[in-house]
Each structure stands twice: as structure tokens, then as C-alpha cells.
Design a protein around this motif. Structure first.
Motif, mmCIF file in Angstrom:
data_model
loop_
_atom_site.group_PDB
_atom_site.id
_atom_site.type_symbol
_atom_site.label_atom_id
_atom_site.label_comp_id
_atom_site.label_asym_id
_atom_site.label_seq_id
_atom_site.Cartn_x
_atom_site.Cartn_y
_atom_site.Cartn_z
ATOM 1 N N LEU A 158 38.133 -11.493 -26.523
ATOM 2 C CA LEU A 158 37.697 -12.467 -25.528
ATOM 3 C C LEU A 158 38.546 -12.358 -24.267
ATOM 4 C CD1 LEU A 158 35.563 -14.609 -25.270
ATOM 5 C CD2 LEU A 158 37.187 -16.272 -26.144
ATOM 6 N N LEU A 159 39.841 -12.204 -24.433
ATOM 7 C CA LEU A 159 40.718 -12.037 -23.274
ATOM 8 C C LEU A 159 40.403 -10.750 -22.525
ATOM 9 C CD1 LEU A 159 44.168 -13.242 -24.636
ATOM 10 C CD2 LEU A 159 42.727 -14.341 -22.922
ATOM 11 N N ALA A 160 40.166 -9.687 -23.226
ATOM 12 C CA ALA A 160 39.848 -8.419 -22.588
ATOM 13 C C ALA A 160 38.536 -8.527 -21.818
ATOM 14 C CB ALA A 160 39.765 -7.303 -23.624
ATOM 15 N N ALA A 161 37.546 -9.203 -22.370
ATOM 16 C CA ALA A 161 36.260 -9.363 -21.684
ATOM 17 C C ALA A 161 36.431 -10.181 -20.411
ATOM 18 C CB ALA A 161 35.249 -10.029 -22.613
ATOM 19 N N ALA A 162 37.270 -11.186 -20.446
ATOM 20 C CA ALA A 162 37.500 -12.005 -19.264
ATOM 21 C C ALA A 162 38.148 -11.188 -18.164
ATOM 22 C CB ALA A 162 38.367 -13.201 -19.616
ATOM 23 N N CYS A 163 39.072 -10.314 -18.514
ATOM 24 C CA CYS A 163 39.727 -9.481 -17.508
ATOM 25 C C CYS A 163 38.769 -8.461 -16.915
ATOM 26 C CB CYS A 163 40.927 -8.762 -18.121
ATOM 27 S SG CYS A 163 42.277 -9.898 -18.504
ATOM 28 N N VAL A 164 37.916 -7.907 -17.711
ATOM 29 C CA VAL A 164 36.980 -6.892 -17.241
ATOM 30 C C VAL A 164 35.906 -7.498 -16.347
ATOM 31 C CG1 VAL A 164 35.221 -5.250 -18.002
ATOM 32 C CG2 VAL A 164 37.402 -5.390 -19.204
ATOM 33 N N SER A 165 35.522 -8.754 -16.579
ATOM 34 C CA SER A 165 34.431 -9.333 -15.816
ATOM 35 C C SER A 165 34.872 -9.856 -14.445
ATOM 36 C CB SER A 165 33.770 -10.472 -16.609
ATOM 37 O OG SER A 165 34.693 -11.525 -16.770
ATOM 38 N N PHE A 166 36.153 -9.862 -14.158
ATOM 39 C CA PHE A 166 36.639 -10.314 -12.859
ATOM 40 C C PHE A 166 36.295 -9.286 -11.785
ATOM 41 C CE2 PHE A 166 40.053 -10.313 -9.666
ATOM 42 C CZ PHE A 166 39.826 -11.567 -9.125
ATOM 43 N N ASP A 167 35.666 -9.754 -10.708
ATOM 44 C CA ASP A 167 35.288 -8.860 -9.612
ATOM 45 C C ASP A 167 36.206 -9.118 -8.426
ATOM 46 O OD1 ASP A 167 34.149 -7.335 -7.665
ATOM 47 O OD2 ASP A 167 32.197 -8.319 -7.717
ATOM 48 N N PRO A 168 37.143 -8.225 -8.134
ATOM 49 C CA PRO A 168 38.104 -8.482 -7.060
ATOM 50 C C PRO A 168 37.460 -8.554 -5.675
ATOM 51 C CG PRO A 168 38.315 -6.246 -7.838
ATOM 52 C CD PRO A 168 37.349 -6.938 -8.767
ATOM 53 N N ALA A 169 36.275 -8.028 -5.523
ATOM 54 C CA ALA A 169 35.603 -8.077 -4.215
ATOM 55 C C ALA A 169 34.874 -9.399 -4.011
ATOM 56 C CB ALA A 169 34.621 -6.917 -4.090
ATOM 57 N N GLY A 170 34.792 -10.228 -5.035
ATOM 58 C CA GLY A 170 34.086 -11.496 -4.918
ATOM 59 C C GLY A 170 32.602 -11.321 -5.127
ATOM 60 N N PRO A 171 31.851 -12.427 -5.110
ATOM 61 C CA PRO A 171 30.410 -12.332 -5.344
ATOM 62 C C PRO A 171 29.710 -11.668 -4.160
ATOM 63 C CG PRO A 171 31.033 -14.571 -4.770
ATOM 64 C CD PRO A 171 32.303 -13.789 -4.910
ATOM 65 N N PRO A 172 28.604 -10.991 -4.421
ATOM 66 C CA PRO A 172 27.899 -10.331 -3.321
ATOM 67 C C PRO A 172 27.250 -11.360 -2.386
ATOM 68 C CG PRO A 172 26.657 -10.145 -5.364
ATOM 69 C CD PRO A 172 27.961 -10.791 -5.707
ATOM 70 N N VAL A 173 27.280 -11.067 -1.104
ATOM 71 C CA VAL A 173 26.629 -11.910 -0.103
ATOM 72 C C VAL A 173 25.612 -11.064 0.657
ATOM 73 C CG1 VAL A 173 28.596 -13.464 0.175
ATOM 74 C CG2 VAL A 173 28.390 -11.473 1.650
ATOM 75 N N ARG A 174 24.747 -11.739 1.352
ATOM 76 C CA ARG A 174 23.701 -11.072 2.127
ATOM 77 C C ARG A 174 24.314 -10.191 3.216
ATOM 78 N NH1 ARG A 174 19.375 -13.548 6.153
ATOM 79 N NH2 ARG A 174 20.692 -15.376 6.276
ATOM 80 N N ASP A 175 23.705 -9.044 3.441
ATOM 81 C CA ASP A 175 24.155 -8.144 4.494
ATOM 82 C C ASP A 175 23.643 -8.666 5.842
ATOM 83 O OD1 ASP A 175 25.006 -6.094 6.088
ATOM 84 O OD2 ASP A 175 23.687 -4.571 5.232
ATOM 85 N N ILE A 176 24.549 -9.007 6.730
ATOM 86 C CA ILE A 176 24.167 -9.546 8.034
ATOM 87 C C ILE A 176 24.539 -8.608 9.169
ATOM 88 C CG2 ILE A 176 24.281 -11.943 7.272
ATOM 89 C CD1 ILE A 176 27.041 -11.986 8.800
ATOM 90 N N ALA A 177 24.889 -7.382 8.837
ATOM 91 C CA ALA A 177 25.295 -6.425 9.863
ATOM 92 C C ALA A 177 24.190 -6.250 10.893
ATOM 93 C CB ALA A 177 25.642 -5.089 9.219
ATOM 94 N N GLY A 178 24.588 -6.221 12.149
ATOM 95 C CA GLY A 178 23.627 -6.011 13.219
ATOM 96 C C GLY A 178 24.106 -6.606 14.525
ATOM 97 N N THR A 179 23.228 -6.540 15.513
ATOM 98 C CA THR A 179 23.512 -7.093 16.829
ATOM 99 C C THR A 179 22.631 -8.304 17.048
ATOM 100 O OG1 THR A 179 24.100 -4.902 17.658
ATOM 101 C CG2 THR A 179 23.575 -6.581 19.298
ATOM 102 N N TYR A 180 23.251 -9.393 17.477
ATOM 103 C CA TYR A 180 22.562 -10.667 17.653
ATOM 104 C C TYR A 180 22.702 -11.123 19.101
ATOM 105 C CZ TYR A 180 22.779 -10.846 12.566
ATOM 106 O OH TYR A 180 22.656 -10.564 11.232
#
Length: 167
Positions: free
Chosen positions: A10-32
Motif C-alpha cells: 500500500l505504501l509503495a502504491a501511494a508513492c508510485v501514484s504521486f505525480d510531481p507535475a501536478g494534475p493536467p490542466v487545459r492547454d492555453i498556449a497562444g496569442t490573445y
């Protein structure tokens, strides 16, 4: 008395599931292309000014970070960055040269030379993405100086309100 210890799996699974980049967000790249509205409110005046602005943004790929730059119609350029969340809300931490958002935007300082934006009190500016539009609304305070009666300078607490809309 029986002790409950978490299993090593259980401890190993918790360590593996951590995403250091954080949750994915929408791509907003562009010129506004958009408009910035600055409003000053104090006991002497209420004033609103509008100027066109262009934002060039890119996602950093790390914890919802966005970074880029702005350009005003007057030719002023500078950094623009913040953090976006999975619900499309965001906080702008940099808008102009540091230390505070807004304070380092030359186009704003040039319009209000009687105000000392270097002492502006403002924190992160909240905003959101709706569809393909970026909407930012912030509020802070700044000291403005007015000449009264024989050349005396009066330091007046002034509320600064920013509305930025771009798509």
C-alpha cells in the motif's frame, strides 16, 4: 492489543501514484488580443482608462504553470505568468516587472505619474478561462500625490481596479 500497520504494498502504491507535475490542466498556449481597463478611485477622482493589450502565453507543463509576455498598444512589453487550476480558474502572479503585479507595467505608470506604483499593495490577481477567453479582475491600493493649496503634496490612498479581457 492488536496493532494495525499499513502494508508495504500500500505504501509503495501511494508513492508510485504521486505525480510531481501536478494534475493536467487545459492547454492555453497562444496569442490573445484584449483590453485592459484600469480604474482609480479616491476622494479626489474616479478615473477609468482603457488600452489594448496582447498576451502571448504558453503552458510550462509543471503544476498548471503558465508563462509568457504582454504587449500594450503603446509598445510596453513585460512578463506575464501565473498558475492555472483544473477548473479553469487561475492566479496571475506576474504582470509587468516585479515586485507586484501591475506595478511594473510602464503603460500604467505613465498614465498615472502622480501615483507611486512601486508601493502598490496587491497580491495574486484571480482570473478564469471561459471558452477561449481569459478574464482577470484584480484590486489593490496605491499612494497617489496631489498638489493642494500652495504646493503642498497630499498623499491619498487610492483604490486600483484592473479588468483584463482577452481572447
Amino acid at each position: 492489543m492488536r496493532r494495525l500497520w499499513p502494508s508495504a504494498a500500500l505504501l509503495a502504491a501511494a508513492c508510485v501514484s504521486f505525480d510531481p507535475a501536478g494534475p493536467p490542466v487545459r492547454d492555453i498556449a497562444g496569442t490573445y488580443a484584449g483590453t485592459a481597463v484600469i480604474r482609480l478611485v479616491n476622494t479626489f477622482e474616479t478615473r477609468s482608462d482603457t488600452f489594448p493589450i496582447t498576451l502571448s502565453l504558453r503552458n510550462t507543463g509543471y503544476r498548471g504553470g503558465i508563462t509568457g509576455s504582454y504587449r500594450t498598444a503603446m509598445g510596453d512589453t513585460g512578463p506575464f505568468s501565473g498558475t492555472m487550476r483544473t477548473n479553469d480558474s487561475l492566479n496571475i502572479y506576474v504582470f509587468g516587472d516585479p515586485p507586484n503585479p501591475i506595478a511594473g507595467v510602464a503603460a500604467i505608470r505613465a498614465r498615472y505619474p502622480w501615483c507611486d506604483f512601486s508601493r502598490m499593495g496587491i497580491g495574486p490577481i484571480p482570473g478564469t478561462f471561459r471558452g477561449d477567453s481569459l478574464l482577470v479582475d484584480g484590486e489593490g491600493s496605491v499612494a497617489c500625490f496631489y498638489g493642494v493649496g500652495g504646493g503642498f503634496l497630499l498623499n491619498v490612498h487610492t483604490q486600483v481596479i484592473l479588468h483584463l479581457g482577452a481572447s
